[in-house]
Scaffold this active site. Structure first.
Site, PDB file in Angstrom:
ATOM      1  N   GLN A  11       0.824  -1.208   0.000  1.00 41.54           N
ATOM      2  CA  GLN A  11       0.000   0.000   0.000  1.00 41.54           C
ATOM      3  C   GLN A  11       0.861   1.261   0.000  1.00 41.54           C
ATOM      4  OE1 GLN A  11      -3.900  -0.253   2.416  1.00 41.54           O
ATOM      5  NE2 GLN A  11      -2.467  -1.487   3.572  1.00 41.54           N
ATOM      6  N   VAL A  12       1.813   1.325   0.940  1.00 39.32           N
ATOM      7  CA  VAL A  12       2.686   2.495   1.023  1.00 39.32           C
ATOM      8  C   VAL A  12       3.670   2.506  -0.132  1.00 39.32           C
ATOM      9  CG1 VAL A  12       4.429   3.675   2.432  1.00 39.32           C
ATOM     10  CG2 VAL A  12       2.419   2.664   3.527  1.00 39.32           C
ATOM     11  N   ASP A  45      14.466 -10.178  -1.637  1.00 38.84           N
ATOM     12  CA  ASP A  45      13.825 -11.188  -0.802  1.00 38.84           C
ATOM     13  C   ASP A  45      14.196 -10.957   0.660  1.00 38.84           C
ATOM     14  OD1 ASP A  45      12.700 -13.372   0.387  1.00 38.84           O
ATOM     15  OD2 ASP A  45      13.676 -14.866  -0.894  1.00 38.84           O
ATOM     16  N   PHE A  46      13.244 -10.456   1.426  1.00 34.77           N
ATOM     17  CA  PHE A  46      13.513 -10.157   2.835  1.00 34.77           C
ATOM     18  C   PHE A  46      13.552 -11.420   3.685  1.00 34.77           C
ATOM     19  CE2 PHE A  46      13.523  -5.994   1.560  1.00 34.77           C
ATOM     20  CZ  PHE A  46      13.523  -5.072   2.595  1.00 34.77           C
ATOM     21  N   THR A 110       5.575   0.883  13.541  1.00 37.93           N
ATOM     22  CA  THR A 110       4.153   0.656  13.821  1.00 37.93           C
ATOM     23  C   THR A 110       3.755   1.023  15.238  1.00 37.93           C
ATOM     24  OG1 THR A 110       2.495  -1.126  14.012  1.00 37.93           O
ATOM     25  CG2 THR A 110       4.769  -1.736  14.351  1.00 37.93           C
ATOM     26  N   ASP A 111       2.476   1.287  15.419  1.00 38.54           N
ATOM     27  CA  ASP A 111       1.898   1.490  16.749  1.00 38.54           C
ATOM     28  C   ASP A 111       1.996   0.230  17.608  1.00 38.54           C
ATOM     29  OD1 ASP A 111       0.081   0.539  14.694  1.00 38.54           O
ATOM     30  OD2 ASP A 111      -1.499   0.543  16.201  1.00 38.54           O
ATOM     31  N   TYR A 134       4.764  -9.800  15.975  1.00 41.96           N
ATOM     32  CA  TYR A 134       4.845  -8.736  14.978  1.00 41.96           C
ATOM     33  C   TYR A 134       5.412  -7.455  15.590  1.00 41.96           C
ATOM     34  CZ  TYR A 134       3.365  -4.878  12.007  1.00 41.96           C
ATOM     35  OH  TYR A 134       3.342  -3.718  11.270  1.00 41.96           O
TER      36      TYR A 134
END
Length: 298
Positions: A11-12, A45-46, A110-111, A134
């Site tokens: 998305q980003v 490839d992460f 991230t939050d 996560y």
């Protein structure tokens, strides 16, 4: 100059390809080597973080923006190794390369690095205490980027959505068109943030005259619950003609919708530091929703 966007299919990432184009030649990567429009791009490839330095050596970018991440929050509880490879180890590899070559590295967090027990918006300097794999992997990724010692811009964001991709807004529109009633969690609070806003602010930050380095909270302004967001989505969709009828939205507690990973109940991030440091005024989440819905109405 070459601007490298890692994760150009998210998305980003897709919004970054647009927003960063004025800065120079934008080179995108995905794991498959293909972008959503079918065009080819570089492969990154992460799951194999050790392969990333060779890619960077070959491309020699002037700026690196990392929009790639393992974001399957529930699945991460069972796929811990994959989550940490993508969210912690890989950013560390990239950040060290950028530090060695004295180029800026943009990384998104991230939050979920917070435990959600707060009652006021979280500032950047407050202690982190992630609830699951996560959030822990993203927190460790932040630490790895800082430890590399180079110029870095870590942007923590939350509740990201867009007119494309898989996200809460698109899910609500799809399900809302099929059902007369929905049940949505009302005791988790945060700030819906358009991917386009994240990309546009990133572009502005990279053009800032100062050589700022640090961590900022990049969200729209204001706050709501998932239930409140759902109701706003349907109201805007009806007004924009995206839906011709809307379902009834019942408010439920998180306990009525159990998930493998625990979510923070309070995910509101204080974004005043970013606005002050970069001279940016961040719009309300409601204004952001209007703009995204306008894209869907075209």
């Amino acid at each position: 100059m070459t601007v490298l966007v890692l994760g150009g299919n998210g998305q980003v990432g897709q919004e970054l390809l647009r927003a960063l184009a004025p800065l120079g030649e934008v080179v995108a990567t995905t794991r498959s080597g293909q972008l959503p429009d079918g065009s080819r791009c570089e492969v990154a490839d992460f799951n194999q973080p050790d392969s990333l330095a060779a890619l960077l050596d070959r491309l020699r970018p002037a700026v690196v923006v990392n929009a790639a991440a393992y974001t399957a929050v529930d699945r991460a509880e069972q796929e811990r190794e994959a989550a940490f490879a993508a969210n912690a180890v890989a950013p560390g590899v990239i950040a060290r390369w950028c530090a060695a070559h004295d180029i800026p590295f943009v990384h998104y967090s991230t939050d979920y690095v917070f435990d959600g027990q707060g009652t006021t918006p979280y500032r950047e300097d407050e202690p982190t205490a992630p609830l699951g794999v996560y959030g822990t992997s993203k927190r460790d990724g932040e630490d790895a980027v800082r430890a590399a010692g180079g110029r870095h811009l870590i942007f923590r964001t939350a509740w990201v959505y867009a007119s494309h991709g898989a996200n809460f807004l698109r899910t609500m529109l799809r399900v809302g068109a099929e059902r007369d009633a929905l049940r949505v969690v009302a005791d988790q609070f945060g700030t819906p943030t358009p991917a386009a806003l994240i990309a546009d602010v990133t572009a502005l930050a990279l053009q800032h005259s100062g050589r700022l380095s640090g961590t900022w909270h990049l969200t729209a302004s204001g706050q709501t619950s998932w239930h409140g967001f759902a109701e706003a989505i349907f109201a805007e969709a009806l007004a924009a003609g995206v839906l011709d009828k809307v379902p009834q939205v019942e408010a439920i507690a998180s306990s009525e919708y159990p998930t493998p990973a625990k979510r923070p109940a309070w995910s509101v991030l204080d974004n005043h530091k970013l606005q002050q440091d970069f001279g940016i005024t961040l719009p309300s989440w409601q204004d952001g929703l209007k703009r995204v819905m306008g894209e869907l109405a075209v």
